[in-house]
Design a protein around this motif. Structure first.
Motif, mmCIF file in Angstrom:
data_model
loop_
_atom_site.group_PDB
_atom_site.id
_atom_site.type_symbol
_atom_site.label_atom_id
_atom_site.label_comp_id
_atom_site.label_asym_id
_atom_site.label_seq_id
_atom_site.Cartn_x
_atom_site.Cartn_y
_atom_site.Cartn_z
ATOM 1 N N TYR A 66 48.802 43.327 31.748
ATOM 2 C CA TYR A 66 47.649 42.449 31.462
ATOM 3 C C TYR A 66 47.645 41.750 32.814
ATOM 4 C CZ TYR A 66 43.602 39.441 30.339
ATOM 5 O OH TYR A 66 43.276 38.326 30.511
ATOM 6 N N ARG A 67 48.512 41.006 33.218
ATOM 7 C CA ARG A 67 48.814 39.949 34.487
ATOM 8 C C ARG A 67 48.014 40.320 35.712
ATOM 9 N NH1 ARG A 67 52.321 35.434 31.266
ATOM 10 N NH2 ARG A 67 52.493 37.261 30.241
ATOM 11 N N PRO A 68 49.074 41.459 35.817
ATOM 12 C CA PRO A 68 49.103 42.359 36.952
ATOM 13 C C PRO A 68 47.716 42.765 37.581
ATOM 14 C CG PRO A 68 51.102 42.672 36.328
ATOM 15 C CD PRO A 68 50.504 42.034 34.956
ATOM 16 N N ALA A 69 47.194 43.583 36.267
ATOM 17 C CA ALA A 69 46.179 44.177 36.263
ATOM 18 C C ALA A 69 44.702 43.142 37.093
ATOM 19 C CB ALA A 69 45.600 44.720 34.935
ATOM 20 N N CYS A 70 45.192 41.866 36.399
ATOM 21 C CA CYS A 70 43.956 40.875 36.282
ATOM 22 C C CYS A 70 44.195 40.232 38.084
ATOM 23 C CB CYS A 70 44.264 39.540 35.348
ATOM 24 S SG CYS A 70 44.058 39.821 33.911
ATOM 25 N N GLU A 71 45.315 40.307 38.301
ATOM 26 C CA GLU A 71 45.345 39.845 40.023
ATOM 27 C C GLU A 71 45.095 40.765 40.730
ATOM 28 O OE1 GLU A 71 46.585 37.053 41.091
ATOM 29 O OE2 GLU A 71 47.508 35.949 39.215
ATOM 30 N N ALA A 72 44.733 42.612 40.426
ATOM 31 C CA ALA A 72 44.840 43.141 41.188
ATOM 32 C C ALA A 72 43.341 43.848 41.185
ATOM 33 C CB ALA A 72 44.922 44.484 40.577
ATOM 34 N N TRP A 73 42.528 43.233 39.777
ATOM 35 C CA TRP A 73 40.862 43.564 39.634
ATOM 36 C C TRP A 73 40.507 42.683 40.787
ATOM 37 C CZ3 TRP A 73 37.847 38.737 38.289
ATOM 38 C CH2 TRP A 73 36.832 39.622 38.321
ATOM 39 N N SER A 74 41.044 40.598 41.130
ATOM 40 C CA SER A 74 40.320 39.697 41.620
ATOM 41 C C SER A 74 40.816 40.336 43.022
ATOM 42 C CB SER A 74 41.538 38.916 41.099
ATOM 43 O OG SER A 74 40.674 37.535 41.918
ATOM 44 N N ALA A 75 41.377 40.540 43.760
ATOM 45 C CA ALA A 75 41.656 40.945 45.090
ATOM 46 C C ALA A 75 40.712 41.721 45.172
ATOM 47 C CB ALA A 75 43.768 41.493 45.261
ATOM 48 N N ARG A 76 40.594 42.765 44.914
ATOM 49 C CA ARG A 76 39.887 44.165 45.115
ATOM 50 C C ARG A 76 38.588 43.712 44.839
ATOM 51 N NH1 ARG A 76 40.122 48.804 40.529
ATOM 52 N NH2 ARG A 76 39.091 47.262 39.384
ATOM 53 N N SER A 77 38.332 42.571 44.121
ATOM 54 C CA SER A 77 36.608 42.647 43.497
ATOM 55 C C SER A 77 35.889 40.880 44.531
ATOM 56 C CB SER A 77 35.874 42.291 42.165
ATOM 57 O OG SER A 77 36.783 41.304 41.721
ATOM 58 N N GLY A 78 36.931 40.169 44.717
ATOM 59 C CA GLY A 78 36.783 38.964 44.891
ATOM 60 C C GLY A 78 36.521 37.866 44.528
ATOM 61 N N ARG A 79 36.654 37.917 43.024
ATOM 62 C CA ARG A 79 35.728 37.306 42.502
ATOM 63 C C ARG A 79 37.263 36.603 41.487
ATOM 64 N NH1 ARG A 79 32.355 40.814 37.924
ATOM 65 N NH2 ARG A 79 32.312 38.797 37.100
ATOM 66 N N PRO A 80 37.189 35.158 41.002
ATOM 67 C CA PRO A 80 38.127 34.931 39.727
ATOM 68 C C PRO A 80 38.408 35.130 38.970
ATOM 69 C CG PRO A 80 36.407 33.477 40.159
ATOM 70 C CD PRO A 80 36.002 34.668 41.168
ATOM 71 N N ARG A 81 39.975 35.002 39.219
ATOM 72 C CA ARG A 81 40.383 35.422 37.435
ATOM 73 C C ARG A 81 39.658 35.007 36.438
ATOM 74 N NH1 ARG A 81 47.054 35.482 36.638
ATOM 75 N NH2 ARG A 81 45.806 36.551 34.479
ATOM 76 N N GLY A 82 39.202 33.982 36.414
ATOM 77 C CA GLY A 82 38.503 33.335 35.513
ATOM 78 C C GLY A 82 37.244 34.103 34.788
ATOM 79 N N GLU A 83 37.041 34.805 35.406
ATOM 80 C CA GLU A 83 35.609 36.217 35.432
ATOM 81 C C GLU A 83 36.204 36.702 34.315
ATOM 82 O OE1 GLU A 83 32.691 35.541 35.730
ATOM 83 O OE2 GLU A 83 32.624 33.751 36.860
#
Length: 226
Positions: free
Chosen positions: A142-159
């Motif tokens: 889960y946590r690496p997936a959140c980081e990967a999504w945030s980096a890819r989308s440019g949106r904060p992890r809080g989303e």
């Protein structure tokens, strides 16, 4: 390749929208009563509904917000929260119950403080409705997936509002609940975070919540860890 399905904040919607969302009004079979806390007898706060794939049902979760920390609302069995697995068809909004009676304010409180308290005193609902977009990310954690999504989308992890299916990312230890009917371990449905805005967030003690269900028995359970 293993993947993780993230629940991403996708804006607001009507409080009774028949979609996976955080907040709003629960949808349930006609005649369903709003649940109350076993400890304090106050109305529980509606947290989320999760629409399962292939019309397998709708999971609704509630948690006590009347006296945070006093009603064991983190426990799947103590009665400070409820989880229900409803059938997909024929659901209607559950009417809001009356608010618990408020304590009389002190004489020296000013009007502004009273107005602010009134706005924050609705323990039945969260302060916002957040619709979920499902986004699949490579990797099973889960946590690496959140980081990967945030980096890819440019949106904060809080989303990232949580995760659908897969393997729960326990903050403490594996607390998979057993079904009260068949006794078997319940299947993992989703985990929820507190979301991007602490003013409208469910109170998981800055932690994470976990929803499970036993679909053959039509039972569900909810708990959180921090």
């Amino acid at each position: 390749m293993s993947t993780t399905t993230l629940m991403i904040n996708d804006g607001s919607a009507a409080p009774d929208a028949p979609v996976t969302r955080i907040g709003g009004l629960p949808l349930a079979p006609p005649g369903t009563k709003w649940p109350t806390c076993t400890t304090c007898s106050g109305p529980l706060q509606f947290i989320a509904q999760i629409v399962l794939d292939d019309e397998r049902g709708v999971l609704a979760v509630f948690m006590c917000a009347n006296s945070p920390g006093m009603c064991e609302e983190w426990s799947p069995t103590a009665g400070g929260n409820r989880a229900y697995l409803f059938p997909s068809a024929g659901l209607v909004p559950v009417p809001l119950p009356a608010l618990p009676a408020a304590e009389e304010p002190d004489d020296d409180e000013d009007d502004d403080d009273e107005d602010e308290d009134e706005e924050q005193d609705d323990v039945r609902q969260l302060g916002a409705v957040r619709v979920v977009e499902r986004v699949t990310v490579a990797g099973a954690e889960y946590r690496p997936a959140c980081e990967a999504w945030s980096a890819r989308s440019g949106r904060p992890r809080g989303e990232v509002l949580g995760q659908l299916g897969g393997t729960p990312d326990w903050l403490q230890y594996d607390q998979t609940p057993d079904c009260p009917d068949c006794g078997g371990p319940m299947g993992f449905v989703a985990q929820l975070g507190e979301g991007p805005d602490h003013l409208t967030a469910p109170n998981f003690g800055s932690g994470r919540a976990y929803a499970h269900a036993c679909e053959p028995c039509g039972r569900a359970a909810f708990l959180w860890q921090c």
